[in-house]
Enzyme design. Structure first.
Site, PDB file in Angstrom:
ATOM      1  N   CYS A   2      41.404  10.619  28.357  1.00 29.43           N
ATOM      2  CA  CYS A   2      41.127  10.164  27.112  1.00 29.43           C
ATOM      3  C   CYS A   2      39.720  10.124  26.955  1.00 29.43           C
ATOM      4  CB  CYS A   2      41.525   8.444  26.866  1.00 29.43           C
ATOM      5  SG  CYS A   2      43.442   8.619  27.336  1.00 29.43           S
ATOM      6  N   ARG A  27      39.209  15.698  24.812  1.00 36.63           N
ATOM      7  CA  ARG A  27      39.691  15.142  26.025  1.00 36.63           C
ATOM      8  C   ARG A  27      41.181  14.558  25.862  1.00 36.63           C
ATOM      9  NH1 ARG A  27      35.792  13.491  29.572  1.00 36.63           N
ATOM     10  NH2 ARG A  27      37.069  11.951  30.452  1.00 36.63           N
ATOM     11  N   TRP A  75      45.325  10.743  25.127  1.00 41.82           N
ATOM     12  CA  TRP A  75      46.251  11.583  25.667  1.00 41.82           C
ATOM     13  C   TRP A  75      47.181  10.612  26.411  1.00 41.82           C
ATOM     14  CZ3 TRP A  75      48.697  13.068  30.236  1.00 41.82           C
ATOM     15  CH2 TRP A  75      49.077  14.441  30.319  1.00 41.82           C
ATOM     16  N   ASN A 101      39.898   4.289  29.540  1.00 41.22           N
ATOM     17  CA  ASN A 101      40.189   5.902  30.052  1.00 41.22           C
ATOM     18  C   ASN A 101      40.688   5.684  31.474  1.00 41.22           C
ATOM     19  OD1 ASN A 101      40.447   8.581  30.625  1.00 41.22           O
ATOM     20  ND2 ASN A 101      38.184   8.627  31.081  1.00 41.22           N
ATOM     21  N   GLY A 102      41.825   6.020  31.734  1.00 42.14           N
ATOM     22  CA  GLY A 102      42.220   6.048  33.318  1.00 42.14           C
ATOM     23  C   GLY A 102      43.796   5.573  33.238  1.00 42.14           C
ATOM     24  N   GLU A 482      45.516  34.330  35.540  1.00 38.63           N
ATOM     25  CA  GLU A 482      44.547  33.565  34.598  1.00 38.63           C
ATOM     26  C   GLU A 482      45.031  33.932  33.426  1.00 38.63           C
ATOM     27  OE1 GLU A 482      42.729  31.172  34.408  1.00 38.63           O
ATOM     28  OE2 GLU A 482      41.614  31.139  32.712  1.00 38.63           O
ATOM     29  N   LYS A 486      46.013  31.720  30.272  1.00 36.92           N
ATOM     30  CA  LYS A 486      45.549  31.735  28.854  1.00 36.92           C
ATOM     31  C   LYS A 486      46.433  31.793  27.704  1.00 36.92           C
ATOM     32  CE  LYS A 486      42.486  30.226  29.171  1.00 36.92           C
ATOM     33  NZ  LYS A 486      42.156  29.814  30.413  1.00 36.92           N
ATOM     34  N   GLU A 489      48.935  28.832  27.246  1.00 40.33           N
ATOM     35  CA  GLU A 489      48.519  27.355  26.819  1.00 40.33           C
ATOM     36  C   GLU A 489      48.104  27.478  25.328  1.00 40.33           C
ATOM     37  OE1 GLU A 489      45.099  25.859  29.027  1.00 40.33           O
ATOM     38  OE2 GLU A 489      44.091  27.796  29.398  1.00 40.33           O
ATOM     39  N   HIS A 505      61.689  43.061  43.152  1.00 40.72           N
ATOM     40  CA  HIS A 505      62.398  42.084  44.188  1.00 40.72           C
ATOM     41  C   HIS A 505      63.250  41.326  43.322  1.00 40.72           C
ATOM     42  CE1 HIS A 505      60.801  43.952  47.729  1.00 40.72           C
ATOM     43  NE2 HIS A 505      59.718  43.958  47.251  1.00 40.72           N
ATOM     44  N   LYS A 604      41.779  18.371  27.885  1.00 41.89           N
ATOM     45  CA  LYS A 604      40.641  19.247  28.715  1.00 41.89           C
ATOM     46  C   LYS A 604      40.480  18.818  30.164  1.00 41.89           C
ATOM     47  CE  LYS A 604      37.059  22.186  29.046  1.00 41.89           C
ATOM     48  NZ  LYS A 604      37.629  23.517  29.117  1.00 41.89           N
TER      49      LYS A 604
HETATM   50  O1  M6R Z   1      38.178  20.754  35.183  1.00 46.30           O
HETATM   51  P1  M6R Z   1      38.878  21.503  36.186  1.00 46.30           P
HETATM   52  O2  M6R Z   1      38.501  22.883  36.479  1.00 46.30           O
HETATM   53  O3  M6R Z   1      39.252  20.693  37.263  1.00 46.30           O
HETATM   54  O4  M6R Z   1      40.234  21.439  35.403  1.00 46.30           O
HETATM   55  C1  M6R Z   1      41.415  22.203  35.921  1.00 46.30           C
HETATM   56  C2  M6R Z   1      42.419  22.737  35.053  1.00 46.30           C
HETATM   57  O5  M6R Z   1      43.173  21.583  34.356  1.00 46.30           O
HETATM   58  C3  M6R Z   1      41.972  23.578  33.921  1.00 46.30           C
HETATM   59  O6  M6R Z   1      41.584  24.870  34.384  1.00 46.30           O
HETATM   60  C4  M6R Z   1      43.096  23.893  33.055  1.00 46.30           C
HETATM   61  O7  M6R Z   1      43.932  24.649  34.020  1.00 46.30           O
HETATM   62  C5  M6R Z   1      42.603  24.681  31.894  1.00 46.30           C
HETATM   63  N1  M6R Z   1      43.358  24.134  30.690  1.00 46.30           N
HETATM   64  C6  M6R Z   1      42.989  26.038  31.509  1.00 46.30           C
HETATM   65  O8  M6R Z   1      42.446  26.807  30.654  1.00 46.30           O
END
Ligand code: M6R
Length: 609
Positions: A2, A27, A75, A101-102, A482, A486, A489, A505, A604
């Protein structure tokens, strides 16, 4: 997960809080709220949905006059994203409002205790116990009430408090969640992240865990966990306000993709001087530590884990030291083999990812030295680690990381060459080939970005696919992981990354007429093998979009479409290779009308387990 913000000064607080929340919306963005103190009374407005709804509901903040207030963008963890569960939360008598936040881990027991004492709960959140505890402990001394409350909390918190009895005063306290104070003239702020502060002040104080701050328009006083005043130096934010704005782009993600050459330069150029890699960030102690390292464990989550997979290949190839890469949430629970001859490398853009933090703690308990590769200066991971290499990517706002990920790989490549050199494993020729290749990465990245129009065209052509595969071998496979993430998400299209040969396989059963397979073939040594895998899926009706380098023209014989990325040293190919696939995900999501910068269900930084 958050974002929180607070303001005390002479201006109306509500519009400033709304502006701050917009900057923090990355966030968490399922609900938001603000509370403002005015003449010793608190007023609060909350709204589910994006900040726009809160803005409408408060008429841009005009409905809440007053110069001292707090805000929150959420969030959801405990309780659905409803108006009631949104923060701030208020005490039953309306005297206190808080934002948090937490996660409060012992909230169930506290809730029972407080209910037994007559406190009435409105929400399903863990947070609400905090405001009732404050109410319970308050006997005219706000500082004491906050400190007694904090002493009862288990878990993580960055907490902002406003109290009707103490007009113009904010309290802020933190434990394992980020909290930064903004130092202004006649006004002061707190926020989860500097992005919410930078348009007002570049002078900030990074609070330490357990510290408590009292803010008035004229003063900031920080206390340690025992309530003794502590002095803090003021840090200066080095980047400009524009860095956290869209700067004419439709989305932060596109802007951040385009910023990659510049980000890469910032990560690389200061660290290669007269042809030598100089990691100023390290002192000689790291050299001594590294000379005693027998094994390296890289730990991270999401894209940072994918960067770690690339890092493993580079380090093992050059340094001949065993490297294991583990998702942080798995590493910590499987009794990992880590000892004082292990170097734990933690990779994180935000520096606040809860599982990565926990994995670092686990590694330290077992005697490992920890090297962090982090973007956010002063973050928890940076502070917790023995050594830090910053990626210097600048603020990354889009939830889907792009420049955060590529700069992690750039730093890992510098580290891999530095380590191999330290072990005496590189000839002078190979050393200068690699450093030259790393220095060329910003230019190669720009040339990959220049594929933009072609990628936009291909994304339009393939946007209707409902499920697809990314295949590749070795480093290409690491990049597939990756590329697939991308796309998933931000476009919500199902995709899977597969080691190209592993497909047969079992999973090849899913390949049918018209299924899109994106084949990555930049690993020169494995090019012909990948070509065979392309033939296998073609034979079963797949459409193939190949990504290869300029030397791989023979892929034309098999693929339906080809994207040619610039040639680099094979060990450095991941960076130019991912760029068109970042753009592909972006344009597919855009064509399908998705909320690119704020994808559903995500936030994020994942600061909860
Ligand atoms: O802030 P961080 O790099 O530790 O975050 C790790 C993941 O949460 C972050 O890379 C996440 O997978 C992203 N949404 C990918 O785009």
């Amino acid at each position: 997960m958050c974002g929180i913000v607070g303001y005390t000064g002479r201006q109306d607080a509500a519009p400033l809080l709304l502006e701050g929340l917009r900057k923090l919306e990355y966030r968490g963005y399922d609900s938001a709220g603000i509370a403002v103190e005015n003449d010793g009374r608190l007023r609060m407005v909350k709204a589910s949905g994006h900040i726009d709804r809160l803005e409408e509901k408060t008429h841009g903040g005009a409905d809440l006059p007053g110069c001292c207030g707090i805000g929150h963008t959420r969030w959801a963890t405990h309780g659905a994203p409803t108006d009631v569960n949104a923060h701030p939360h208020m005490s039953n008598d309306g005297k206190f409002a808080i934002v948090h936040n937490g996660i409060i881990e012992n909230y169930s027991a506290l809730r029972e205790e407080l209910r037994g004492k007559g406190f009435v709960f409105q929400s399903e959140t863990d947070t609400e116990v905090i405001v009732h505890l404050l109410d319970m402990y308050y006997q005219g001394d706000l500082k004491e009430a906050v400190m007694r409350t904090a002493a009862r909390l288990e878990g993580s918190y960055a907490l902002g408090v406003v109290c009707a009895d103490v007009p113009g005063t904010l309290c802020a306290i933190k434990m394992a969640s980020p909290l930064i104070l903004g130092v202004g003239i006649g006004e002061n702020y707190f926020a989860s992240d500097v992005t919410a502060l930078v348009s007002h002040t570049k002078n900030v104080i990074y609070l330490e865990d357990g510290e408590f701050a009292e803010l008035t328009p004229e003063s900031i006083t920080v206390y340690d966990v025992a309530g003794r005043p502590v002095s803090h130096s003021i840090s200066r934010i080095v980047w400009d306000v524009e860095a956290a704005e869209k700067g004419g782009y439709d989305h932060f993600m596109l802007k951040e993709i385009m910023e990659q050459p510049r980000a890469m330069k910032a990560a690389i150029e200061p660290r290669i001087r007269s042809g030598r890699i100089v990691l100023d960030d390290f002192d000689d102690a790291f050299k001594v530590c590294f000379d005693d390292v027998h094994r390296i464990v890289i730990t991270a989550c999401g894209s940072a884990y994918h960067a770690g997979c690339v890092g493993r290949t580079m380090i093992e190839a050059l340094c001949r030291t065993p490297v294991e890469v583990d998702v942080a949430s798995e590493l910590r629970y499987r009794d990992p083999i880590i000892d004082d001859h292990t170097l734990l490398i933690a990779v994180s853009q935000s520096g606040e990812t809860a599982d990565t933090i926990a994995a670092i703690r686990e590694g330290k308990n077992r005697g490992a030295k920890v090297l962090a590769i982090v973007n956010v200066v002063g973050s928890t991971i940076a502070k917790l680690s023995d050594y830090v290499l910053y990626t210097w990517a600048g603020p990354e706002i889009a939830v889907a990381t792009t420049k955060g990920y590529t700069t992690q790989i750039a730093v890992l490549s510098l580290l891999a060459v530095w380590m191999a050199d330290r072990r005496g494993l590189l000839t002078p020729e190979r050393y200068s080939e690699l450093t030259g290749g790393i220095l060329d990465l910003p230019e190669r990245t720009q040339r990959a970005i220049d594929l933009n129009p072609q990628v936009a065209y291909l994304a339009e052509r393939y946007r209707d696919n409902t499920s697809l595969f990314f295949i590749g071998r070795n480093l290409d496979y690491a990049v597939c992981l990756e590329a697939s993430l991308k796309l998933k998400e931000i476009s919500y299209i199902h995709s899977e990354a597969y080691a190209a040969d592993e497909l047969k396989h079992g999973t090849i059963a899913l390949i049918d007429e018209g299924r899109l397979v994106v084949a990555l073939a930049c690993c020169e040594a494995l090019f012909d093998k990948t070509m065979s895998n392309i033939k296998e899926v073609k034979a079963r009706g797949a459409k193939v979009l190949a990504v290869t380098h300029e030397g791989g023209r023979r892929v034309f014989a098999e693929a339906d479409d080809v994207l040619f990325v610039p040639v680099t040293d094979p060990l450095l190919a991941a960076i130019p290779e991912i760029v068109p696939l970042q753009l592909f995900a972006y344009y597919v999501a855009r064509a399908n009308g998705c909320d690119i910068d704020k994808p559903r269900n995500l936030a994020k930084s994942v600061t909860v387990e």
